[in-house]
Design a protein around this motif. Sequence first.
Motif, short mmCIF file in Angstrom:
data_model
loop_
_atom_site.label_atom_id
_atom_site.label_comp_id
_atom_site.label_asym_id
_atom_site.label_seq_id
_atom_site.Cartn_x
_atom_site.Cartn_y
_atom_site.Cartn_z
N ALA A 168 0.86 -1.18 0.00
CA ALA A 168 0.00 0.00 0.00
C ALA A 168 0.90 1.23 0.00
O ALA A 168 2.02 1.20 0.52
CB ALA A 168 -0.94 0.01 1.20
N VAL A 169 0.40 2.31 -0.59
CA VAL A 169 1.14 3.57 -0.67
C VAL A 169 0.25 4.67 -0.10
O VAL A 169 -0.93 4.79 -0.47
CB VAL A 169 1.54 3.91 -2.12
N ALA A 170 0.80 5.47 0.82
CA ALA A 170 0.06 6.55 1.45
C ALA A 170 0.58 7.89 0.94
O ALA A 170 1.80 8.14 0.97
CB ALA A 170 0.21 6.48 2.97
N VAL A 171 -0.33 8.75 0.47
CA VAL A 171 0.06 10.04 -0.10
C VAL A 171 -0.92 11.12 0.32
O VAL A 171 -2.03 10.83 0.77
CB VAL A 171 0.09 9.97 -1.66
N ASP A 172 -0.50 12.37 0.16
CA ASP A 172 -1.37 13.52 0.30
C ASP A 172 -2.06 13.70 -1.05
O ASP A 172 -1.41 14.01 -2.05
CB ASP A 172 -0.54 14.76 0.66
#
Length: 336
Positions: A236-240
């Motif tokens: 999973a990738v977390a971004v603004d």
Amino acid sequence: MTDYPWQIGTATGIGSYPGEDPAEALRVVLGELPELPHLPELPARGPGADLTGRTAGLLVELPVHLEPSGWRFSDRPGRDTLRSRDHLARDLDVLEEVAAGHDGPFKIQVCGPWTLAATIELRHGDRALKDPGAVRDLTASLAEGAAAHVADVRRRLPDARILLQIDEPGLPAALAGTVPTASGFSRLRAIEAPVAEDALRTVIETACADDAAYPVVHCCARNVPFGLLRGAGARAVAVDLALVPKRDDDAVGEAIEAGTGLFLGAVPATDAALPPLKATAEPVRALWNRLGFPPARLARQVVLTPACGMAGASPRHVRAALRRCREAARMLHEAD
């Protein structure tokens, strides 16, 4: 179908919170984000509770100390290393007490190797990022320390499914060659993408071996290298969300197609008037529709979060923002 450790229509936080009371912060997280709570970080407690210092306390045989210019490697553990370890030990004791019996997913966070290398100085003052040998040593030490941290949390929460979030806000700058030298007068050489991917993979494979944890990589900067993160093993990738431009649509689409989870920062992380609930969810839905994926996948694959850490917010805003994340995630699910 890809199996995700979170429920449909879930929200979570990124990491940092205001205040100095770990028990109170954890109670807020458990109350507002029961489907996917996480271990709060409280940098207001001072050195050793910050992003770099907190993770530096996990490093194996690489002690650090604090200089006026920032964190620096030491010959032996001193009070600064011990302070970092004490903060985390207290947080884990509180976790075991307050979250005892939690049997769902639970997220913990560590700083990634490239952000650490860009912020910790070598003994003579240059950033560790400048020295490939130092980066290799740092990566190996972090991998071992993160694995031990995961094991400790699993022991304290034996019924939980652990997610390990690796924070890499400094990775895009390292890849672009824009990290300043210690003097600030020049920039360090750009890191080649395969080298960056290999180091991150080492941490993920070691810390998450045998499915000990589900790896998430968080990058709240511009120019998120989605392909590199997936290649390194991020599930999973977390971004603004506000920092993801349309030119990244292909990379985001490839991540979605591959089944990668997306943690999308859709709520202001600092004190601000929150937009209406529908307006909070709309940018997420717009991205999904623009990329042409089935609406039914959105609430399963996407987790909503604040835009970034919330150490600079007021306690009142923190509660409101977390509640809004959860409400918007439910709306996205119910609309499908």
